[in-house]
Design a protein around this motif. Sequence first.
Motif, PDB file in Angstrom:
ATOM      1  N   VAL A  69       1.322   1.338  -6.932  1.00 33.42           N
ATOM      2  CA  VAL A  69      -0.135   1.156  -6.910  1.00 33.42           C
ATOM      3  C   VAL A  69      -0.763   1.934  -8.065  1.00 33.42           C
ATOM      4  O   VAL A  69      -1.586   1.405  -8.821  1.00 33.42           O
ATOM      5  N   GLY A  70      -0.351   3.189  -8.243  1.00 29.73           N
ATOM      6  CA  GLY A  70      -0.869   4.013  -9.332  1.00 29.73           C
ATOM      7  C   GLY A  70      -0.545   3.428 -10.701  1.00 29.73           C
ATOM      8  O   GLY A  70      -1.374   3.467 -11.619  1.00 29.73           O
ATOM      9  N   PHE A  71       0.647   2.869 -10.835  1.00 31.10           N
ATOM     10  CA  PHE A  71       1.060   2.237 -12.092  1.00 31.10           C
ATOM     11  C   PHE A  71       0.116   1.089 -12.444  1.00 31.10           C
ATOM     12  O   PHE A  71      -0.425   1.037 -13.558  1.00 31.10           O
ATOM     13  N   TYR A  72      -0.109   0.175 -11.502  1.00 30.21           N
ATOM     14  CA  TYR A  72      -0.968  -0.981 -11.800  1.00 30.21           C
ATOM     15  C   TYR A  72      -2.407  -0.550 -12.080  1.00 30.21           C
ATOM     16  O   TYR A  72      -3.047  -1.073 -12.993  1.00 30.21           O
ATOM     17  N   LEU A  73      -2.917   0.414 -11.323  1.00 28.30           N
ATOM     18  CA  LEU A  73      -4.277   0.901 -11.577  1.00 28.30           C
ATOM     19  C   LEU A  73      -4.368   1.513 -12.978  1.00 28.30           C
ATOM     20  O   LEU A  73      -5.353   1.297 -13.689  1.00 28.30           O
ATOM     21  N   SER A  74      -3.333   2.241 -13.386  1.00 25.92           N
ATOM     22  CA  SER A  74      -3.356   2.884 -14.708  1.00 25.92           C
ATOM     23  C   SER A  74      -3.307   1.863 -15.846  1.00 25.92           C
ATOM     24  O   SER A  74      -3.675   2.182 -16.976  1.00 25.92           O
ATOM     25  N   LYS A  75      -2.865   0.653 -15.550  1.00 25.80           N
ATOM     26  CA  LYS A  75      -2.773  -0.409 -16.558  1.00 25.80           C
ATOM     27  C   LYS A  75      -3.998  -1.315 -16.542  1.00 25.80           C
ATOM     28  O   LYS A  75      -4.019  -2.364 -17.183  1.00 25.80           O
ATOM     29  N   GLY A  76      -5.027  -0.924 -15.786  1.00 20.39           N
ATOM     30  CA  GLY A  76      -6.279  -1.674 -15.792  1.00 20.39           C
ATOM     31  C   GLY A  76      -6.388  -2.761 -14.733  1.00 20.39           C
ATOM     32  O   GLY A  76      -7.389  -3.480 -14.683  1.00 20.39           O
ATOM     33  N   TRP A  77      -5.380  -2.894 -13.876  1.00 18.07           N
ATOM     34  CA  TRP A  77      -5.459  -3.874 -12.803  1.00 18.07           C
ATOM     35  C   TRP A  77      -6.418  -3.351 -11.735  1.00 18.07           C
ATOM     36  O   TRP A  77      -6.557  -2.138 -11.552  1.00 18.07           O
ATOM     37  N   LYS A  78      -7.099  -4.261 -11.049  1.00 21.10           N
ATOM     38  CA  LYS A  78      -8.113  -3.902 -10.051  1.00 21.10           C
ATOM     39  C   LYS A  78      -7.706  -4.416  -8.675  1.00 21.10           C
ATOM     40  O   LYS A  78      -7.246  -5.557  -8.538  1.00 21.10           O
ATOM     41  N   ILE A  79      -7.913  -3.576  -7.661  1.00 20.48           N
ATOM     42  CA  ILE A  79      -7.674  -4.005  -6.285  1.00 20.48           C
ATOM     43  C   ILE A  79      -8.848  -4.877  -5.857  1.00 20.48           C
ATOM     44  O   ILE A  79     -10.005  -4.471  -5.932  1.00 20.48           O
ATOM     45  N   ILE A  80      -8.521  -6.097  -5.415  1.00 15.38           N
ATOM     46  CA  ILE A  80      -9.543  -7.065  -5.020  1.00 15.38           C
ATOM     47  C   ILE A  80      -9.687  -7.109  -3.502  1.00 15.38           C
ATOM     48  O   ILE A  80     -10.782  -7.260  -2.976  1.00 15.38           O
ATOM     49  N   SER A  81      -8.564  -6.996  -2.789  1.00 17.47           N
ATOM     50  CA  SER A  81      -8.602  -7.062  -1.332  1.00 17.47           C
ATOM     51  C   SER A  81      -7.307  -6.493  -0.762  1.00 17.47           C
ATOM     52  O   SER A  81      -6.397  -6.128  -1.509  1.00 17.47           O
ATOM     53  N   THR A  82      -7.254  -6.416   0.557  1.00 18.61           N
ATOM     54  CA  THR A  82      -6.036  -5.997   1.239  1.00 18.61           C
ATOM     55  C   THR A  82      -5.610  -7.108   2.185  1.00 18.61           C
ATOM     56  O   THR A  82      -6.409  -7.988   2.535  1.00 18.61           O
ATOM     57  N   GLY A  83      -4.367  -7.058   2.581  1.00 17.93           N
ATOM     58  CA  GLY A  83      -3.845  -8.039   3.528  1.00 17.93           C
ATOM     59  C   GLY A  83      -2.631  -7.469   4.226  1.00 17.93           C
ATOM     60  O   GLY A  83      -2.178  -6.360   3.916  1.00 17.93           O
ATOM     61  N   ASP A  84      -2.104  -8.240   5.171  1.00 19.59           N
ATOM     62  CA  ASP A  84      -0.913  -7.823   5.906  1.00 19.59           C
ATOM     63  C   ASP A  84       0.214  -8.797   5.636  1.00 19.59           C
ATOM     64  O   ASP A  84      -0.009 -10.006   5.510  1.00 19.59           O
ATOM     65  N   SER A  85       1.419  -8.253   5.523  1.00 21.74           N
ATOM     66  CA  SER A  85       2.610  -9.069   5.338  1.00 21.74           C
ATOM     67  C   SER A  85       3.700  -8.519   6.259  1.00 21.74           C
ATOM     68  O   SER A  85       3.541  -7.434   6.816  1.00 21.74           O
TER      69      SER A  85
ATOM     70  N   VAL B 114       0.831  -1.201   0.000  1.00 23.47           N
ATOM     71  CA  VAL B 114       0.000   0.000   0.000  1.00 23.47           C
ATOM     72  C   VAL B 114       0.869   1.256   0.000  1.00 23.47           C
ATOM     73  O   VAL B 114       0.561   2.244  -0.680  1.00 23.47           O
ATOM     74  N   LYS B 115       1.980   1.230   0.749  1.00 24.90           N
ATOM     75  CA  LYS B 115       2.850   2.410   0.842  1.00 24.90           C
ATOM     76  C   LYS B 115       3.622   2.679  -0.450  1.00 24.90           C
ATOM     77  O   LYS B 115       4.183   3.758  -0.607  1.00 24.90           O
ATOM     78  N   SER B 116       3.642   1.729  -1.371  1.00 23.87           N
ATOM     79  CA  SER B 116       4.299   1.934  -2.672  1.00 23.87           C
ATOM     80  C   SER B 116       3.327   2.655  -3.600  1.00 23.87           C
ATOM     81  O   SER B 116       2.831   2.104  -4.573  1.00 23.87           O
ATOM     82  N   LYS B 117       3.061   3.912  -3.290  1.00 29.23           N
ATOM     83  CA  LYS B 117       2.002   4.660  -3.975  1.00 29.23           C
ATOM     84  C   LYS B 117       2.233   4.759  -5.487  1.00 29.23           C
ATOM     85  O   LYS B 117       1.289   4.645  -6.269  1.00 29.23           O
ATOM     86  N   ASN B 118       3.476   4.957  -5.917  1.00 29.81           N
ATOM     87  CA  ASN B 118       3.744   5.028  -7.361  1.00 29.81           C
ATOM     88  C   ASN B 118       3.444   3.701  -8.035  1.00 29.81           C
ATOM     89  O   ASN B 118       2.890   3.667  -9.138  1.00 29.81           O
TER      90      ASN B 118
ATOM     91  N   GLU C  32       1.127  -3.561   4.958  1.00 31.58           N
ATOM     92  CA  GLU C  32      -0.159  -3.814   4.315  1.00 31.58           C
ATOM     93  C   GLU C  32       0.012  -3.825   2.798  1.00 31.58           C
ATOM     94  O   GLU C  32       0.784  -3.047   2.246  1.00 31.58           O
ATOM     95  N   TYR C  33      -0.714  -4.731   2.138  1.00 32.34           N
ATOM     96  CA  TYR C  33      -0.622  -4.816   0.683  1.00 32.34           C
ATOM     97  C   TYR C  33      -2.013  -4.882   0.072  1.00 32.34           C
ATOM     98  O   TYR C  33      -2.993  -5.191   0.748  1.00 32.34           O
ATOM     99  N   TYR C  34      -2.060  -4.543  -1.208  1.00 30.61           N
ATOM    100  CA  TYR C  34      -3.256  -4.743  -2.023  1.00 30.61           C
ATOM    101  C   TYR C  34      -3.045  -6.002  -2.853  1.00 30.61           C
ATOM    102  O   TYR C  34      -1.965  -6.219  -3.403  1.00 30.61           O
ATOM    103  N   LEU C  35      -4.095  -6.783  -2.978  1.00 34.44           N
ATOM    104  CA  LEU C  35      -4.120  -7.893  -3.937  1.00 34.44           C
ATOM    105  C   LEU C  35      -4.814  -7.360  -5.189  1.00 34.44           C
ATOM    106  O   LEU C  35      -5.939  -6.875  -5.109  1.00 34.44           O
TER     107      LEU C  35
END
Length: 144
Positions: free
Chosen positions: A115-131, A109-113, A135-138
Amino acid sequence: MPSALNIRPYEEADRPFLRTLYLASRKHTWTWMEDDFQLEDFDRAVMGETILVAERDGHLLGFASIFTQENFLHNLFIDPQYQGTGAGSALLHASEKMFTRTGSLKCLVKSKNSVGFYLSKGWKIISTGDSPKGEYYLFHSPSK
């Protein structure tokens, strides 16, 4: 004018540079983490995975590693000085071509750039989790 970007399979001769690139990219991107990164982390991070390399004029720009059995993009790292040159997009596209069904990846989640890159390529956030890294987005890949 630079030559075309080439995406190719990993070769063992790439390992020394990719170890260094993986180390430098994580230090550059994951600034909130304690700096306990090591060159050998690359070896563990890609074990058993298919690795693709982005190259231009004989210079390695980045890599992606895919756990093909799960259609899971495990790693996508670009040398910080070559971010924004299209290498990440090309590696992502080449990785998506390897998927036999919907692909997935986890992104901190903290890797904002990123996250923005994957969203801009059409990827969708399905859920969140902890590692252990935070915290991460799936994400799921765009529909085929």
